[in-house]
Design a protein around this motif. Structure first.
Motif, mmCIF file in Angstrom:
data_model
loop_
_atom_site.group_PDB
_atom_site.id
_atom_site.type_symbol
_atom_site.label_atom_id
_atom_site.label_comp_id
_atom_site.label_asym_id
_atom_site.label_seq_id
_atom_site.Cartn_x
_atom_site.Cartn_y
_atom_site.Cartn_z
ATOM 1 N N ARG A 8 -13.930 6.591 2.201
ATOM 2 C CA ARG A 8 -13.063 6.791 1.057
ATOM 3 C C ARG A 8 -12.550 5.464 0.497
ATOM 4 O O ARG A 8 -11.784 5.455 -0.429
ATOM 5 C CB ARG A 8 -11.875 7.657 1.453
ATOM 6 C CG ARG A 8 -12.288 8.856 2.243
ATOM 7 C CD ARG A 8 -11.915 10.187 1.652
ATOM 8 N NE ARG A 8 -10.791 10.193 0.792
ATOM 9 C CZ ARG A 8 -9.742 10.987 0.937
ATOM 10 N NH1 ARG A 8 -9.690 11.802 1.982
ATOM 11 N NH2 ARG A 8 -8.770 10.984 0.083
ATOM 12 N N LEU A 9 -12.926 4.352 1.123
ATOM 13 C CA LEU A 9 -12.398 3.077 0.682
ATOM 14 C C LEU A 9 -13.496 2.223 0.090
ATOM 15 O O LEU A 9 -14.568 2.115 0.653
ATOM 16 C CB LEU A 9 -11.777 2.327 1.875
ATOM 17 C CG LEU A 9 -10.700 3.086 2.620
ATOM 18 C CD1 LEU A 9 -10.287 2.300 3.849
ATOM 19 C CD2 LEU A 9 -9.508 3.322 1.725
ATOM 20 N N ILE A 28 -1.628 1.427 7.092
ATOM 21 C CA ILE A 28 -2.502 1.050 5.972
ATOM 22 C C ILE A 28 -3.663 2.020 5.847
ATOM 23 O O ILE A 28 -3.946 2.547 4.769
ATOM 24 C CB ILE A 28 -3.037 -0.382 6.158
ATOM 25 C CG1 ILE A 28 -1.913 -1.379 5.942
ATOM 26 C CG2 ILE A 28 -4.167 -0.672 5.188
ATOM 27 C CD1 ILE A 28 -2.328 -2.816 6.144
ATOM 28 N N VAL A 29 -4.350 2.252 6.970
ATOM 29 C CA VAL A 29 -5.518 3.123 6.900
ATOM 30 C C VAL A 29 -5.105 4.534 6.498
ATOM 31 O O VAL A 29 -5.734 5.169 5.652
ATOM 32 C CB VAL A 29 -6.266 3.136 8.253
ATOM 33 C CG1 VAL A 29 -7.379 4.150 8.224
ATOM 34 C CG2 VAL A 29 -6.836 1.760 8.558
ATOM 35 N N ALA A 69 -4.809 -6.659 14.058
ATOM 36 C CA ALA A 69 -4.139 -5.845 15.073
ATOM 37 C C ALA A 69 -4.815 -5.931 16.434
ATOM 38 O O ALA A 69 -4.183 -5.684 17.467
ATOM 39 C CB ALA A 69 -4.086 -4.390 14.621
ATOM 40 N N ARG A 93 -0.187 4.736 -9.377
ATOM 41 C CA ARG A 93 -1.035 5.721 -10.048
ATOM 42 C C ARG A 93 -2.423 5.659 -9.446
ATOM 43 O O ARG A 93 -2.862 4.618 -9.022
ATOM 44 C CB ARG A 93 -1.175 5.378 -11.535
ATOM 45 C CG ARG A 93 0.086 5.536 -12.333
ATOM 46 C CD ARG A 93 -0.069 4.797 -13.641
ATOM 47 N NE ARG A 93 -0.520 3.437 -13.419
ATOM 48 C CZ ARG A 93 -1.555 2.878 -14.041
ATOM 49 N NH1 ARG A 93 -2.237 3.557 -14.915
ATOM 50 N NH2 ARG A 93 -1.898 1.644 -13.796
ATOM 51 N N LEU A 146 -4.189 4.645 2.742
ATOM 52 C CA LEU A 146 -5.366 4.478 1.888
ATOM 53 C C LEU A 146 -6.231 5.724 1.901
ATOM 54 O O LEU A 146 -6.899 6.054 0.936
ATOM 55 C CB LEU A 146 -6.187 3.265 2.326
ATOM 56 C CG LEU A 146 -5.619 1.911 1.945
ATOM 57 C CD1 LEU A 146 -6.520 0.812 2.458
ATOM 58 C CD2 LEU A 146 -5.467 1.790 0.447
ATOM 59 N N LEU A 147 -6.230 6.430 3.062
ATOM 60 C CA LEU A 147 -7.051 7.625 3.149
ATOM 61 C C LEU A 147 -6.426 8.808 2.452
ATOM 62 O O LEU A 147 -7.094 9.539 1.729
ATOM 63 C CB LEU A 147 -7.248 7.994 4.627
ATOM 64 C CG LEU A 147 -8.289 7.192 5.379
ATOM 65 C CD1 LEU A 147 -8.443 7.792 6.755
ATOM 66 C CD2 LEU A 147 -9.606 7.231 4.647
ATOM 67 N N PHE A 148 -5.131 9.021 2.709
ATOM 68 C CA PHE A 148 -4.563 10.289 2.286
ATOM 69 C C PHE A 148 -3.769 10.205 0.998
ATOM 70 O O PHE A 148 -3.660 11.184 0.288
ATOM 71 C CB PHE A 148 -3.675 10.857 3.411
ATOM 72 C CG PHE A 148 -4.459 11.111 4.672
ATOM 73 C CD1 PHE A 148 -4.209 10.404 5.830
ATOM 74 C CD2 PHE A 148 -5.478 12.045 4.682
ATOM 75 C CE1 PHE A 148 -4.941 10.635 6.977
ATOM 76 C CE2 PHE A 148 -6.232 12.279 5.822
ATOM 77 C CZ PHE A 148 -5.952 11.567 6.976
ATOM 78 N N LEU A 192 -1.574 -1.401 10.991
ATOM 79 C CA LEU A 192 -2.956 -1.007 10.727
ATOM 80 C C LEU A 192 -3.047 0.488 10.469
ATOM 81 O O LEU A 192 -3.664 0.941 9.505
ATOM 82 C CB LEU A 192 -3.838 -1.372 11.932
ATOM 83 C CG LEU A 192 -5.218 -0.711 11.986
ATOM 84 C CD1 LEU A 192 -6.093 -1.211 10.873
ATOM 85 C CD2 LEU A 192 -5.883 -0.962 13.328
ATOM 86 N N ALA A 250 -6.786 -5.526 8.463
ATOM 87 C CA ALA A 250 -5.730 -5.015 9.328
ATOM 88 C C ALA A 250 -6.260 -4.799 10.743
ATOM 89 O O ALA A 250 -5.580 -5.107 11.734
ATOM 90 C CB ALA A 250 -5.176 -3.710 8.753
ATOM 91 N N LEU A 251 -7.481 -4.265 10.834
ATOM 92 C CA LEU A 251 -8.085 -4.016 12.145
ATOM 93 C C LEU A 251 -8.203 -5.318 12.932
ATOM 94 O O LEU A 251 -7.843 -5.390 14.116
ATOM 95 C CB LEU A 251 -9.471 -3.392 11.954
ATOM 96 C CG LEU A 251 -10.272 -3.084 13.219
ATOM 97 C CD1 LEU A 251 -9.573 -2.022 14.043
ATOM 98 C CD2 LEU A 251 -11.678 -2.619 12.854
ATOM 99 N N VAL A 284 0.836 -1.200 0.000
ATOM 100 C CA VAL A 284 0.000 0.000 0.000
ATOM 101 C C VAL A 284 0.873 1.253 0.000
ATOM 102 O O VAL A 284 0.611 2.203 -0.738
ATOM 103 C CB VAL A 284 -0.943 -0.012 1.222
ATOM 104 C CG1 VAL A 284 -1.537 1.347 1.453
ATOM 105 C CG2 VAL A 284 -2.040 -1.035 1.024
ATOM 106 N N ALA A 329 -8.442 -2.821 4.903
ATOM 107 C CA ALA A 329 -8.352 -2.029 6.128
ATOM 108 C C ALA A 329 -8.980 -2.768 7.305
ATOM 109 O O ALA A 329 -8.440 -2.779 8.410
ATOM 110 C CB ALA A 329 -9.022 -0.675 5.924
#
Lengths: 290, 348, 236
Positions: free
Chosen positions: B125-126, A270-271, B141, A284, A274-276, A267, B137-138, A228, B134
């Motif tokens: 946004r996902l 990743i989050v 973790a 791309r 993926l968000l920003f 975690l 991953a949660l 990611v 995501a």
């Protein structure tokens, strides 16, 4: 300063493993637009196969090579038998099948080899030819092997006709068929390669974390994080992302959060990415067209 | 007279199966279900009652997941985290703060609603796979987070927290039966809530967002709000299941809430069927009894070898693949197909 | 015997029928064009020949029945398809695109010669040989698509609206090259075009398709002279 260097170099060694898994994840993602959640368990299973061969008396490198071959064939078979029929099924079906594979590999390994931890040998000499406290022999060996493997893969994709055909089939399956490429064969090859890369990763990390069926779940998470961070559309980026995650994991563990929250760290990474910056460092952005 | 119909009536209502009109059939099945749910514990042995209670707990958890994925199209491989959150909230309240178990359910639900909503915000946004990643991953973790030494004061670290089974306040019911009815009460409340939610405007908006999010936006549905709220509601349901589950299991510990628990919920949802409330109960039954039955079968062949137990998961996995190939819409889908095949219209 | 023979071809996209049983043939060495408005089924015809759509009916190429063959195999029989929208592999270089065109072939040395030959037809491609193909202009990508098809050393080239979106000068250049390829390399061509004037100028034979049926067929001179065609498709 020494501590910083030690942690960084050690991080590069674990990062090499994350980079391998990240590469495997991205290779399959590019081919079929899905995440192989079972990548870690497949790698674990391959490592057990190698362990078994060694337990039966095979010398390490023979077991290593045989394991790679078996993993390659196994990966191809899984693609042909399990995924080809659901090629056009909705996303949830794919996710369920990946999860099912995870279960099957994990449980099967536990059934055959039990859940007790086992020692997995490191093929590298126990002492380095030169004096240093900065990095251990196994770690150096891991980085070396991984780099060799990555170079071979790069050369394969960049300079061989089959490698080119695989890239074409992944990028544009329709056009690929129109130049006579069997997209089905390319998919199977891609899976075989990904499984092989995963097997190498498993055999490299097993000496450090001890071999048992649950060893790869956390490692896979870091592999995903690396993919990611690097960018899911860029194999090179995924590799860099993997190395980066290895180093960050160690540095964060040493200086910031302690070693007990490493999974949470993955975690968060990743989050956050993926968000920003969903395209990662080198990927791309995929635009959704209406 | 038959020509003038209320335009809101379900056209399927005029169909019959086995000579009984569908709405009546549904009502009969519902009444049978309610009767069984209410009366069975009075005649069954304690262990069987315990199992029925577990089924209810899982059913609520699966229902939570189904609201999110089946009705709203958002994937989650991380519902074990909400279940854990609810379970730990209850356990901590009972153990550390001496709060009676029945007061802990609503706070556990609320905390999980907030947790779900907060996770739902970035989840906006996902899409699809990325959300699955995501939430994966949660889930991975979470156990480590629960074991974290700095939280040990609350969470009990690796050992977890023990919860004592409440005594029955009614003389004619034993503790197991009382606990069952307690869980049944919450289950019924939540099922009715879900049914109302799904049938109303909110439900239609959720489904519209699932089927075509862009079109839903152009129709004026505030997709962001609905999706986050759905995540919150889903968290609430699974969290309450966790809270109830903690009381039923009588303890909470980090290793009870691994990624594989999320997988169980996913299995229950897929086998029961997406976007169906009764499916959750079928899913709960499946989650509980499938491993038990598999264990029986396996011990016939392998005796009591503990690693043979691992084959249960292999069976689970194979069953999942079978479901995806052959019955992608789960049991609910099978029932629908059956009804479509054999229901006839009056007068045909 | 004709190089390509299509008999009673029915093609469907799921439940929707796009071709209602069309028949036509293509002689070796000729350029045949299929004309028609949007939605007439022209692209579907080409895709059917390549096995990309579900079909009923007979399609035979060089005497072989290809109606049940998978796409990759049809290509290996010598059918090169220049698809609608060019189908360029955008992330690899121009030259790599050409090499991909020769994937089905085994003769390494001849492939190198053929690359040079493609460059002689399309000098602009040679200038851009190491550039990422996605950065080429529309006209250049069209030329690349034709060049890629040539790399197969095909017996038959299928072209789907090669003039689409291109400036008139480029189109003229392209069609001139297509004529040269047909004459010098003896590559037969099946050309689908909305631009009827261009197509009739290049082709020997023509078929007119309307909503999935052949409504007119003949030599390009005959078709060009036809009243209705003139009015509806040629604009005068």
């Amino acid at each position: 300063m020494d501590l910083f260097l030690q942690q960084t170099l050690d991080g590069l060694a674990t990062g090499a493993i994350y980079a391998s898994l990240a590469l495997a994840v991205v290779m399959i993602y590019q081919a079929i637009d899905h995440f192989n959640f079972a990548q870690g368990e497949m790698a674990m299973f391959s490592t057990f196969i190698a362990w078994q061969l060694i337990a039966w008396g095979a010398p390490y490198w023979l077991a290593f090579v045989v394991c790679l071959v078996i993993s390659f064939v196994g990966g191809m078979l899984i693609e042909r038998i399990v995924f080809a029929p659901i090629h056009n099924a909705p996303v949830l079906s794919h996710i369920v099948v990946f999860i099912a594979l995870t279960l099957i590999f994990n449980a099967f390994a536990g059934f055959i080899w039990e859940f007790t931890i086992k020692q997995f040998p490191s093929p590298f000499p126990s002492e380095l030819p030169f004096e240093t406290t900065l990095i251990g022999p196994h770690e150096l060996g891991v980085v070396g092997i991984t780099l060799v493997m990555l170079v071979l893969i790069y050369v394969f994709f960049r300079f061989t006709p089959v490698g080119l055909a695989m890239r074409a089939a992944a990028a544009n399956p329709v056009s690929a068929a129109l130049v006579g490429i069997s997209v089905k064969k390319m998919l199977a090859l891609g899976w075989g390669l990904a499984a092989t890369v995963g097997a190498v990763a498993g055999m490299m990390i097993a000496p450090k974390v001890y071999l048992e069926p649950n060893m790869m779940l956390g490692v896979l998470l870091y592999g995903f994080a690396g993919a990611v961070v690097g960018g899911l559309t860029s194999p090179g980026g995924a590799v860099i992302g993997g190395f980066l995650m290895g180093v960050l994991e160690n540095l964060a563990g040493t200086y910031v959060i302690g070693s007990d929250l490493k999974l949470t760290f993955a975690l968060v990474v990743i989050v956050a990415v993926l968000l920003f910056k969903p395209a990662g460092l080198f990927g791309r952005v995929v635009v959704q067209r209406v | 007279m038959n020509n003038v119909r209320n335009h809101r009536a379900n056209p399927a209502d005029s169909y019959e199966l086995f000579g009984v009109k569908l709405p009546q059939l549904r009502m009969i099945l519902l009444l049978i279900g309610i009767a069984l749910a209410l009366l069975l514990p009075l005649v069954l042995a304690n262990f069987a009652i315990f199992q029925m209670t577990q089924v209810l707990v899982y059913a609520i958890a699966v229902l939570g997941l189904n609201l999110l994925t089946g009705y709203n199209g958002q994937f989650s491989l991380g519902h074990s985290a909400f279940y854990a959150l609810g379970a730990y909230t209850t356990a901590i309240m009972i153990d550390r703060y001496d709060i009676a178990y029945y007061w802990t359910i609503i706070p556990a639900g609320l905390i999980c609603f907030i947790g779900g909503f907060l996770f739902g915000l970035p989840a906006l946004r996902l899409e699809g796979l990325y959300l699955a990643l995501a939430t994966f991953a949660l889930a991975v973790a979470m156990p480590q987070l629960l074991r974290y030494e700095h939280f040990e004061g609350f969470t009990g670290g690796v050992q977890g927290i023990d919860v004592f089974k409440p005594d029955s306040p009614l003389p004619m019911l034993n503790a197991d039966q009382w606990l069952y009815y307690f869980v049944l009460f919450w289950g019924a409340l939540l099922i009715i809530g879900a049914w109302n939610l799904v049938r109303g405007r909110t439900g239609r908006a959720m489904i519209a967002i699932r089927d075509n999010p862009i079109a839903a936006r152009t129709m004026g549905i505030n997709t962001a709000l609905y999706k986050s709220v759905t995540f919150g509601v889903s968290g609430l349901y699974t969290g309450i299941a966790g809270a109830l589950g903690a009381i039923v299991a009588e303890f909470v510990a980090p290793d009870s809430f691994t990624f594989f628990l999320s997988v169980w919920f996913l299995v229950g949802m897929v086998v029961g069927g997406l976007a169906s409330i009764p499916a959750a109960i079928a899913g709960g039954i499946f989650i509980l009894y499938m491993p038990n039955i598999s264990e029986e079968v396996i011990s016939i062949f392998f005796g009591n070898d503990p690693s043979a137990k691992a084959l249960i998961w292999v069976a689970f996995g194979l069953f999942l693949i079978f479901t995806v190939y052959v019955v992608p819409n789960g049991l609910a889908g099978l029932v629908r197909r059956f009804v479509i095949r054999y229901a006839t219209r009056r007068g045909d | 015997m004709a190089l390509l023979e299509v008999n009673n071809l029915v093609a469907s996209y799921g439940p929707i029928r796009a071709l209602h049983g069309i028949s036509f043939s293509l002689e070796e060495g000729s350029v045949t064009t299929i004309l028609g408005a949007n939605g007439a089924g022209k692209t579907t015809t080409l895709r059917s020949i390549c096995g990309m759509v579900s079909t009923e009916g007979a399609i035979s190429f060089a005497g072989q029945d290809i109606s049940r063959m998978p796409t990759e195999q049809i290509v290996r029989q010598g059918v090169a398809h220049v698809p609608e929208g060019r189908g360029t592999f955008t992330r690899v270089t121009t030259e790599e695109n050409l090499r991909l065109g020769s994937y089905a072939r085994k003769d390494r040395k001849a492939i190198e010669d053929d690359i040079e030959q493609v460059y002689s037809y399309f000098p602009r491609l040679k200038e851009r040989r190491d550039q990422q193909a996605g950065t080429l202009s529309g006209g250049e990508q069209q030329m690349l698509a034709v060049g890629r098809a040539l790399m197969l050393r095909p017996k038959l080239m299928l072209l789907d609206e090669p003039s689409f979106g291109l400036a008139p000068l480029i189109v003229e250049e392209l069609f001139g090259i297509l004529r040269r390829i047909n004459e010098q390399q003896k590559v037969s061509m099946l050309l689908v075009e909305q631009n009827a004037t261009l197509a009739l100028d290049l082709a020997n034979h023509a078929y007119l398709l309307e909503t999935g049926r052949v409504v007119l067929s003949g030599t390009s001179k005959e078709i060009a002279a036809d009243e209705t065609v003139r009015k509806s498709y040629l604009g005068y």
